[in-house]
Scaffold this motif. Structure first.
Motif, PDB file in Angstrom:
ATOM      1  N   SER A   1      18.941 -42.016   6.082  1.00 44.60           N
ATOM      2  CA  SER A   1      18.132 -40.826   5.656  1.00 44.60           C
ATOM      3  C   SER A   1      16.783 -41.116   5.688  1.00 44.60           C
ATOM      4  O   SER A   1      15.900 -40.303   5.623  1.00 44.60           O
TER       5      SER A   1
ATOM      6  N   SER B   1      14.453 -43.879  15.445  1.00 38.07           N
ATOM      7  CA  SER B   1      14.071 -43.274  14.196  1.00 38.07           C
ATOM      8  C   SER B   1      12.782 -42.418  14.459  1.00 38.07           C
ATOM      9  O   SER B   1      11.623 -42.727  14.726  1.00 38.07           O
TER      10      SER B   1
ATOM     11  N   PRO C   1      18.340 -40.385  19.612  1.00 35.15           N
ATOM     12  CA  PRO C   1      19.337 -40.185  18.369  1.00 35.15           C
ATOM     13  C   PRO C   1      20.660 -40.908  18.454  1.00 35.15           C
ATOM     14  O   PRO C   1      21.329 -40.807  19.584  1.00 35.15           O
TER      15      PRO C   1
ATOM     16  N   ALA D   1      22.567 -41.935  11.189  1.00 34.86           N
ATOM     17  CA  ALA D   1      21.200 -41.936  10.893  1.00 34.86           C
ATOM     18  C   ALA D   1      20.838 -42.290   9.613  1.00 34.86           C
ATOM     19  O   ALA D   1      21.568 -41.572   8.727  1.00 34.86           O
TER      20      ALA D   1
ATOM     21  N   GLU E   1      15.130 -42.674   7.592  1.00 32.84           N
ATOM     22  CA  GLU E   1      14.288 -42.850   8.774  1.00 32.84           C
ATOM     23  C   GLU E   1      14.303 -41.259   9.474  1.00 32.84           C
ATOM     24  O   GLU E   1      13.732 -41.281  10.525  1.00 32.84           O
ATOM     25  N   GLN E   2      14.771 -40.595   8.747  1.00 35.22           N
ATOM     26  CA  GLN E   2      14.752 -39.095   9.395  1.00 35.22           C
ATOM     27  C   GLN E   2      13.572 -38.173   9.060  1.00 35.22           C
ATOM     28  O   GLN E   2      12.716 -38.688   8.019  1.00 35.22           O
TER      29      GLN E   2
END
Length: 233
Positions: A201, A176, A195, A199, A203-204
């Motif tokens: 969203s 993250s 990565p 994922a 934590e992006q």
């Protein structure tokens, strides 16, 4: 400075996690198909889930409560009670899913434990995270386990102080950018981004630019070599 403290994230860094949430979310959209098409159902759930983080925190239990609230938002008084029962079943399955280590994690943990003070730093529901760690068989490899409500700059600063290390002697590895990478860098540590295909969203975030203590790794298995590279500087 050589690396003395090695911090690892848990979910989707050591074992699969988001794939199980994806299954749960698909079950949710199927259950609400009468009331909303999949895109709207997912968007509604995501909005409610993010809003609820401040109240319920992270993890499967919080996600289950958000699914119930989102179902009510979409179905209202027409929502069958059986749908709530199915959502609760979906949440229970999420809590009970098997712990599946990512490829090569076992050998990597062995190598890292020999390189420094290895600490697990993860966030989420305390009981569920403890259960997953126990099921993983990795617990004995860590000198300490830190389960926190969220990862902030202050979280890292307090941990460095407790472990008696300079921030420049620590490295955080995780999947993250928001929770593992940016706060660790801001606290003065090294950070290694690993990565994963799925994922969340929330934590992006943008990758750090011109940050000498940041690295993007193809897998966690590269981390021992990176630590050796840092130690040789």
């Amino acid at each position: 400075m050589p690396i003395k403290l090695i911090l690892l994230d848990a979910d989707d860094t050591l074992w699969h996690n988001m794939r199980h949430f994806e299954i749960a979310e698909q079950a949710f959209t199927d259950l609400l198909a009468t009331f909303a098409e999949a895109g709207i159902a997912r968007s509604t759930l995501a909005t409610i889930e993010e809003r609820n983080l401040a109240h319920y925190g992270y993890g499967a239990k919080s996600f289950t409560l958000s699914m119930i609230e989102a179902a009510w938002a979409l179905g209202g008084a027409d929502l069958p009670v059986q749908t709530i029962a199915r959502i609760l079943e979906t949440g229970r399955n999420l809590l009970q899913h098997p712990v599946e280590l990512l490829d090569g994690v076992g050998d990597t943990i062995e190598a890292l434990a020999a390189l420094g003070d290895l600490v697990l730093l993860t966030k989420g529901d305390l009981l569920h995270q403890e259960m997953k760690l126990a099921a993983s068989g990795l617990g004995s490899r860590f000198s300490a386990v830190e389960i926190v409500s969220d990862k902030t700059v202050e979280t890292f600063q307090r941990l460095f102080e407790r472990r008696g290390v300079d921030p420049a002697e620590a490295i955080m590895a995780g999947d993250s950018l928001r929770s593992d990478i940016h706060p660790a860098l801001a606290a003065g540590a090294w950070a290694a981004f690993v990565p994963q295909p799925l994922a969340w969203s929330h934590e992006q975030a943008a990758e750090p630019v011109d940050q000498p203590r940041y690295r993007r790794l193809a897998s966690l298995g590269v981390l021992p070599a990176l630590i050796a590279e840092i130690d040789a500087m």
